[in-house]
Write a protein that holds these residues in place. Structure first.
Motif, PDB file in Angstrom:
ATOM      1  N   THR A  44      -1.680  -3.090  -6.307  1.00  0.00           N
ATOM      2  CA  THR A  44      -2.504  -3.959  -5.468  1.00  0.00           C
ATOM      3  C   THR A  44      -3.458  -4.767  -6.333  1.00  0.00           C
ATOM      4  O   THR A  44      -3.892  -5.856  -5.955  1.00  0.00           O
ATOM      5  CB  THR A  44      -3.287  -3.144  -4.421  1.00  0.00           C
ATOM      6  N   ASP A  86       0.816  -1.218   0.000  1.00  0.00           N
ATOM      7  CA  ASP A  86       0.000   0.000   0.000  1.00  0.00           C
ATOM      8  C   ASP A  86       0.849   1.267   0.000  1.00  0.00           C
ATOM      9  O   ASP A  86       0.331   2.363  -0.186  1.00  0.00           O
ATOM     10  CB  ASP A  86      -0.908   0.032   1.236  1.00  0.00           C
ATOM     11  N   ASP A 114       0.426   1.885  -7.821  1.00  0.00           N
ATOM     12  CA  ASP A 114      -0.584   0.993  -7.249  1.00  0.00           C
ATOM     13  C   ASP A 114      -0.645  -0.309  -8.034  1.00  0.00           C
ATOM     14  O   ASP A 114      -1.229  -0.376  -9.120  1.00  0.00           O
ATOM     15  CB  ASP A 114      -1.956   1.678  -7.255  1.00  0.00           C
ATOM     16  N   LYS A 144      -2.244   4.420  -3.655  1.00  0.00           N
ATOM     17  CA  LYS A 144      -3.599   4.556  -4.195  1.00  0.00           C
ATOM     18  C   LYS A 144      -3.719   5.774  -5.118  1.00  0.00           C
ATOM     19  O   LYS A 144      -3.309   6.880  -4.786  1.00  0.00           O
ATOM     20  CB  LYS A 144      -4.613   4.669  -3.063  1.00  0.00           C
TER      21      LYS A 144
END
Length: 346
Positions: A224, A198, A222, A217
């Motif tokens: 993820t 993160d 990012d 984010k």
């Protein structure tokens, strides 16, 4: 399982050998005791075709001249140390500024530029080396071991062990450049990456962490969810532009030994899953690879390989809120990173 040892020559009257680890499924990993370098990994694509998936050379001389830490173990400290110096217990230690104005990957003659002792194992090879007190400016005699093992599940593990007789910073990594296309037929921009992370470490103008852990984010950092390496190469985000249009950043891992890093090449179908007990992985997308030279006949160029360097936070010696990389006298340094080679389920 088979381990084949071959002679490559000598460096300063020290014999250099290659060790090819081959499992029952045909996967092969070749390493040498100069720099503990991974020179070749032969892995199958979705059609069962075995091809090399790392950047490498065929001759010892090419590795001796290499300046890209190709496939090597780097240390004592992987990454950069600001200003080429640090303080421990009130004493200042001065290191080479081999990445001016900073120290990089252990210095001019770090672990990647020495001949290690080697012991062939049933399923791998154990390399050992004692870095003397004062070598490259570091304090303490550091007894180091790097153990490569291959399983019949197509998993390569690298285990690092060290002990020192004097307090010293230590964090070691492998600097292989992966390219899952096979025999470098394409660059890595269309590889996809998934990271359980993160946050990444923001860098200053000399690539030293500022100390700020930035949220991924809404940024090109990012991963993820699965994303293309190309994202960073075409991004106008200041951090991507800073490092040569791409990635050269430490990502803070949310989990360990839980499929935290997954690299894929959709065209060949190959996958690489990396698991580690280290707190970070430096993702380097080959932005600074020279346009000169070649790798087994393939011309060198940007983005030809991607490094996934599992390690402690860079410049942690200057950042008290980063996890410590200082090893005390009598304390044991131990770390394991595993690389699982697979295929995309169609």
């Amino acid at each position: 399982m088979n381990v084949i040892q071959e002679s490559l020559g000598q460096i300063n009257h020290q014999p250099v050998f290659s060790f090819t680890l081959k499992n029952d499924l045909g996967l092969e990993v070749t390493v040498i005791n100069y720099g503990c370098i991974i020179t070749k990994i032969m892995a199958p694509d979705q059609n069962g075709q075995f091809e090399n998936i790392v950047l490498g050379h065929d001759t010892l001389e090419e590795y001796m001249e290499d300046s890209s830490f190709l496939g090597a173990i780097v240390g004592r400290v992987a990454g950069r140390i600001q200003g080429g110096s640090f303080e421990l217990d009130g004493k200042t230690y001065t290191l080479a500024q081999n990445n001016h104005p900073n120290h990089l990957h252990g210095g001019m003659n770090g672990f990647n530029k020495v001949v290690w002792d080697a012991e062939k194992l049933e399923d791998g090879v154990c390399f050992s080396y004692t870095s003397k007190d004062g070598e490259e400016g570091y304090p303490g005699n550091l007894a180091m071991k790097v153990i490569y093992k291959l399983t019949n599940e197509n998993e390569l593990s690298i285990q690092y062990e060290a002990q020192t007789d004097q307090k010293t910073p230590v964090t070691v990594t492998n600097h292989s450049y992966f390219n899952l296309s096979g025999d470098l037929r394409r660059d890595v921009l269309n590889h996809t990456l998934t990271l359980k992370s993160d946050k990444f470490l923001e860098l200053d103008q000399t690539f030293i962490p500022t100390g700020h852990l930035a949220d991924v984010k809404g940024t090109p950092f990012d991963f993820t969810s699965e994303g293309l390496i190309k994202t960073g190469a075409v991004s106008e985000h200041p951090q991507n532009v800073l490092v040569g249009n791409g990635y050269d950043h430490p990502f803070v891992l949310n989990e360990n030994h839980e499929h935290e890093v997954i690299l894929k090449d959709l065209e060949s179908g190959r996958t690489l899953t990396v698991e580690t007990d280290e707190p970070a992985v430096v993702v380097y997308s080959g932005n600074s690879l020279s346009s000169e030279g070649s790798f087994r006949g393939v011309p060198s160029r940007k983005y030809l390989g991607i490094c996934l360097e599992t390690q402690g936070f860079p410049d942690a010696i200057h950042q008290p809120h980063f996890p410590s990389i200082v090893l005390d006298e009598g304390q044991k340094y131990s770390s394991v990173t595993k690389y699982k080679f697979g295929l995309i389920e169609r």
